[in-house]
Design an enzyme around this catalytic site. Structure first.
Site, PDB file in Angstrom:
ATOM      1  N   ASP A  93       0.727  -1.444   0.146  1.00 37.08           N
ATOM      2  CA  ASP A  93      -0.042  -0.251  -0.238  1.00 37.08           C
ATOM      3  C   ASP A  93       0.782   1.164  -0.335  1.00 37.08           C
ATOM      4  OD1 ASP A  93      -2.012  -1.942   0.238  1.00 37.08           O
ATOM      5  OD2 ASP A  93      -2.766  -1.650   2.187  1.00 37.08           O
ATOM      6  N   MET A 129       0.947   6.019  12.154  1.00 35.46           N
ATOM      7  CA  MET A 129       1.807   5.675  11.754  1.00 35.46           C
ATOM      8  C   MET A 129       2.050   6.202  10.381  1.00 35.46           C
ATOM      9  SD  MET A 129       0.660   1.838  14.084  1.00 35.46           S
ATOM     10  CE  MET A 129       2.066   1.340  13.749  1.00 35.46           C
TER      11      MET A 129
END
Length: 350
Positions: free
Chosen positions: A34, A253
């Site tokens: 991703d 994150m």
């Protein structure tokens, strides 16, 4: 490793640890995955170096064990990376002696891998904690093991049922893995219960965000396990668009994960992207169908959730991203009553 195949999925790099331990070397292309921000391989490489390996890089990573093979060690990971912990576990399991991994990830799938290695003959202490002690062997055996349910997929289906007003039972879950998901979703007004190991989502929920004490704006934030999973922040954001009230979604994150919110805004969602990590959602929003492209697995599922509760028809392209995390998603949603079909890559005529 084949470079073209490796670019399709980040998990290709999980072969580095076993190859290095078994054969003394591994040639690994940079993995794909991703596009949600920078995803460091340094924790993996630091673990291999701690085990005695040499790391060279020239468009690909060449890992070489010292003469005599890898050696046990005591090391501290600079971040609790799930995949790096898994790579370190697999390499240490085939390294005779005791290896201590500090600041290890402890997500359910890391625990799953640890229990599989136990069944194969390794001895691992501290499963479920942030300190793992691996008593490796020079050879492992075969084992039968049942993989645990995907708590991210379960959370996604819970949100999907809540925004569409549906009733849903998800069988054979692990309730302990869903504690933080339940807490966070209940803050968004989504009720979910347990009947044994089944998750039950009641129908026709009136979603309302629960403010913090003093009528302060509520906040959903992610973190390493057992905190709220980063992979569910996109799902929580889609859920929040259908809940009455205001909430701050704080994704700590990955710096690009929230960049998909413009897709939901184009559908009518009231979302203010404050910066790459924070978005304020004000709901409920009346969504309408749109043509969109899925940038990553979780954003794609969030867009699919929004599409299923929107008025009109939506088209989602680049669905291979969703397929990577949700097997046969269109078939299963049709079984639940969704009007969804998979079509050619070209946009369907209006």
């Amino acid at each position: 490793m084949d470079a073209e195949v490796s670019t399709r999925i980040r998990a290709s790099f999980l072969l580095a640890g076993p190859l290095l331990a078994r054969f003394g070397q591994a040639d690994m292309p940079p993995p794909g995955g991703d596009v949600i921000g920078r995803r460091r391989l340094d924790p993996h490489l630091d673990a291999f170096r701690a085990l005695g390996a040499k790391v060279d890089y020239d468009r690909s990573y060449r890992l070489s064990a010292p003469p005599g093979g890898l050696r046990p060690c005591d090391f501290f990971m600079d971040e609790p990376s799930v995949m790096a912990t898994e790579n370190a576990l697999m390499a240490a399991a085939l390294t005779s002696g005791a290896t201590v991994i500090h600041n290890a990830a402890s997500e359910p799938h890391v625990q799953d891998l640890s229990r599989l290695l136990l069944a194969m003959g390794a001895r691992i202490e501290g499963i479920g904690s942030n300190v793992l002690i691996v008593h490796g062997r020079d050879q492992l055996g075969g084992a039968d093991y049942r993989i645990g349910p995907d708590y991210i997929e379960i959370g996604s289906f819970v949100a999907l049922a809540a925004v569409t007003g549906g009733e849903l039972r998800i069988k054979d879950a692990v309730p302990d893995d869903l504690r933080m998901t339940k807490l966070a979703f209940e803050r968004l007004g989504c009720r979910m219960g347990f009947d044994g190991n089944d998750v039950v989502v009641p129908p026709s929920q009136a979603l309302r965000i629960r403010d913090d004490e003093g009528d302060a704006i509520s906040k959903i934030e992610d973190g390493p396990w057992p905190a709220f999973p980063a992979d569910l922040t996109s799902i929580a954001l889609a859920l929040a668009t259908q809940a009455e009230g205001m909430v701050l979604i704080f994704e700590k994150m990955f710096e690009n994960r929230l960049f998909f919110v413009d897709k939901l805004v184009s559908m009518g969602a009231r979302v203010l992207l404050c910066d790459p990590h924070r978005a304020v959602v004000s709901g409920p929003s009346r969504l309408h169908g749109e043509r969109m492209e899925s940038p990553d697995i979780r954003a794609g599922m969030a867009m699919l959730i929004a599409a299923l509760c929107a008025e009109g028809r939506s088209e989602i392209g680049n669905i291979r991203q969703i397929d990577r995390g949700y097997e046969r998603i269109d078939e299963r949603l049709r079984e639940l009553g969704a009007n969804i079909r998979r079509v050619a890559t070209e946009p369907a005529p209006v």
